[in-house]
Design a protein around this motif. Sequence first.
Motif, PDB file in Angstrom:
ATOM      1  N   TYR A  25       0.859  -1.184   0.000  1.00 18.53           N
ATOM      2  CA  TYR A  25       0.000   0.000   0.000  1.00 18.53           C
ATOM      3  C   TYR A  25       0.894   1.231   0.000  1.00 18.53           C
ATOM      4  O   TYR A  25       2.091   1.127   0.163  1.00 18.53           O
ATOM      5  CB  TYR A  25      -0.986   0.011   1.178  1.00 18.53           C
ATOM      6  CG  TYR A  25      -0.320   0.093   2.546  1.00 18.53           C
ATOM      7  CD1 TYR A  25      -0.184   1.310   3.184  1.00 18.53           C
ATOM      8  CD2 TYR A  25       0.160  -1.032   3.180  1.00 18.53           C
ATOM      9  CE1 TYR A  25       0.413   1.400   4.426  1.00 18.53           C
ATOM     10  CE2 TYR A  25       0.759  -0.966   4.424  1.00 18.53           C
ATOM     11  CZ  TYR A  25       0.871   0.248   5.033  1.00 18.53           C
ATOM     12  OH  TYR A  25       1.476   0.338   6.267  1.00 18.53           O
ATOM     13  N   TYR A  37      -4.021  -0.779  -2.850  1.00 21.18           N
ATOM     14  CA  TYR A  37      -3.717  -1.760  -1.819  1.00 21.18           C
ATOM     15  C   TYR A  37      -3.449  -3.094  -2.515  1.00 21.18           C
ATOM     16  O   TYR A  37      -4.240  -3.529  -3.339  1.00 21.18           O
ATOM     17  CB  TYR A  37      -4.887  -1.904  -0.850  1.00 21.18           C
ATOM     18  CG  TYR A  37      -5.225  -0.632  -0.106  1.00 21.18           C
ATOM     19  CD1 TYR A  37      -4.632  -0.330   1.107  1.00 21.18           C
ATOM     20  CD2 TYR A  37      -6.150   0.275  -0.623  1.00 21.18           C
ATOM     21  CE1 TYR A  37      -4.940   0.832   1.787  1.00 21.18           C
ATOM     22  CE2 TYR A  37      -6.462   1.443   0.052  1.00 21.18           C
ATOM     23  CZ  TYR A  37      -5.854   1.711   1.262  1.00 21.18           C
ATOM     24  OH  TYR A  37      -6.172   2.864   1.936  1.00 21.18           O
ATOM     25  N   GLN A  46      -6.001  -1.559   4.324  1.00 21.87           N
ATOM     26  CA  GLN A  46      -7.224  -0.954   3.791  1.00 21.87           C
ATOM     27  C   GLN A  46      -8.332  -1.000   4.832  1.00 21.87           C
ATOM     28  O   GLN A  46      -9.067  -0.017   5.012  1.00 21.87           O
ATOM     29  CB  GLN A  46      -7.659  -1.670   2.517  1.00 21.87           C
ATOM     30  CG  GLN A  46      -8.866  -1.021   1.863  1.00 21.87           C
ATOM     31  CD  GLN A  46      -9.276  -1.727   0.579  1.00 21.87           C
ATOM     32  OE1 GLN A  46      -9.082  -2.927   0.424  1.00 21.87           O
ATOM     33  NE2 GLN A  46      -9.846  -0.974  -0.337  1.00 21.87           N
ATOM     34  N   GLN A  50     -10.094   2.261   6.436  1.00 21.02           N
ATOM     35  CA  GLN A  50     -11.542   2.473   6.388  1.00 21.02           C
ATOM     36  C   GLN A  50     -12.096   2.752   7.776  1.00 21.02           C
ATOM     37  O   GLN A  50     -12.937   3.627   7.945  1.00 21.02           O
ATOM     38  CB  GLN A  50     -12.241   1.261   5.752  1.00 21.02           C
ATOM     39  CG  GLN A  50     -12.049   1.187   4.261  1.00 21.02           C
ATOM     40  CD  GLN A  50     -12.666  -0.054   3.653  1.00 21.02           C
ATOM     41  OE1 GLN A  50     -13.032  -1.001   4.343  1.00 21.02           O
ATOM     42  NE2 GLN A  50     -12.777  -0.054   2.328  1.00 21.02           N
TER      43      GLN A  50
END
Length: 93
Positions: A25, A37, A46, A50
């Motif tokens: 990433y 990613y 990821q 998030q």
Amino acid sequence: MFSKSIVISLVILLAGCKVTQPPSYQKDRKPEDRNEYNGTEGMVQQQKDQGYLMSKDLSDKCTEAKIDLAISESNNNESKIKKQKEIISSTCI
């Protein structure tokens, strides 16, 4: 026999080469700016990004609602005061 020796030579040659893989990433970017990613490590990152972004969004909404509440209270706007208090109760943890 000739093709077998070529295959073996290619395997040895490729094993000796260092194949560069793309980073998992974009570590040099902020979570807000990452858009690529790769692999397991990238997928884990990821998920972390998030979670961070969702938490940040709630925090930003909470802060904005508190500011709007203060403005509404200074203007004695009861309907906006009620609305901002509802937003605060749902976004401020």
